[in-house]
Write an enzyme that holds these catalytic residues in place. Structure first.
Site: not given
Length: 341
Positions: A214, A222, A231, A257
């Site tokens: 993770d 973000n 991204d 993620e």
């Protein structure tokens, strides 16, 4: 089919079935066709790829079987039909719902129109004022407009559906292999993961380990830099994790993620060593935020590593890895759990 061809077919089947049993390959029509082609030895590239996969995994995971079948065995028309069917099923579901909505609206409008006509009949019988007559007529006009709008919407929906069908026809040459890969990162997706883990545990589970990964503080990427850079982080992480994968190791985008790695013929110590190598490799990843003209150098991830044993189901193995991943987060992130002994 000539007698000679029938004899060759029978001989190939006699060769294929024992090999499938030896490598614990499920006896599905697709696998029969794949291994029939393999023992026929008419496609050296197929045999080379399948031999490599068997050497790495002691079996052929379902996603590999599917991809090899599509590349070397399947009729292109068959692939086109599969792709078309999936897209048309989705479209049919959407159109069905639109039709239900339109029918519901039409039934509702019909009841309201019937009610207004009843009022007109009563007006004639009761002799009410011109103002009330005009009010009923206005309601009729309004509700007729609503019916027309609903009908126009459905007609437009049908038109768009027809355009999509034409687009599908134009895309029939596209391979269905995308179904197994994540569109953003290019690595195998959750669907492939679920299939491969289930297949591996039913075929060749000894030594299998699962690594869940993770990305740390991904939401902050973000929030601070925008989803476009988020991204880019996902793609960079996937690329670096993929570069660290060795033989018998497969990388998947697990969701959001999160990534997953299945390692065959491994042990917890080796899998943990691999996870640690991946963790260090990610620390070296850097990206440039072009909007702020700044470098992003703080990309890290947390890892949970678990080894299968006969007491664990696929779900329990995932839960065990996930629990260790959560523990790595709790202890400060950017680490591999369990701690090396």
């Amino acid at each position: 089919m000539s007698k000679e061809l029938m004899q060759v077919a029978a001989l190939n089947l006699k060769k294929a079935v024992p090999l499938m049993l030896k490598h614990q390959i499920p006896t599905t029509p697709t696998n029969y066709a794949l291994w029939y082609a393999y023992v026929g030895e008419q496609q050296p590239e197929l045999n080379e790829q399948l031999d490599t996969i068997i050497n790495e995994h002691n079996t052929c995971p379902p996603s590999n079987s599917t991809l090899l079948y599509r590349e070397f065995v399947a009729d292109p028309v068959e692939l086109d039909v599969i792709d078309m069917r999936q897209n048309l099923e989705a479209m049919a579901t959407e159109l069905s719902q639109s039709l239900k909505d339109t029918n519901t609206d039409a039934t509702h409008f019909q009841k309201r129109i019937d009610s207004n006509f009843d009022k007109l009949n009563r007006i004639e019988e009761e002799g009410v004022s011109l103002e009330k007559v005009l009010g009923v007529v206005r309601n009729l006009v309004k509700e007729s407009d609503e019916i027309r709008s609903s009908t126009e919407y459905f007609t437009g929906h049908l038109k768009r559906a027809q355009q999509e069908i034409e687009a599908l026809k134009a895309q029939l040459k596209k391979s269905e292999k995308d179904v197994l890969f994540d569109a953003l990162t290019g690595v195998l997706n959750r669907r492939a993961f679920d299939s491969d883990l289930k297949g591996s545990l039913s075929q060749s589970p000894d030594g299998l380990c699962l690594i869940l990964i993770d990305i740390d503080h991904f939401k902050a990427f973000n929030d601070n830099y925008g989803h476009q850079l988020g991204d880019q982080v996902l793609k960079a992480v996937a690329k670096r994790l993929g570069e660290s994968c060795r033989e018998g190791t497969k990388l998947y985008r697990y969701g959001g993620e999160e990534f997953a790695v299945i390692t065959a013929n491994s042990q917890l110590r080796k899998a943990r060593h691999l996870a640690e190598a991946m963790r260090r490799a990610l620390e070296k990843v850097s990206l440039k935020d072009r909007r702020k003209d700044a470098m992003i150098n703080n990309i890290t991830a947390s890892f949970g590593v678990a080894q299968w044993d006969p007491s664990l189901s696929a779900t329990q193995l995932i839960e065990q890895s996930d629990k260790l991943l959560y523990e790595a987060k709790r202890l400060g992130r950017n680490r591999v759990m369990p701690i090396a002994s």
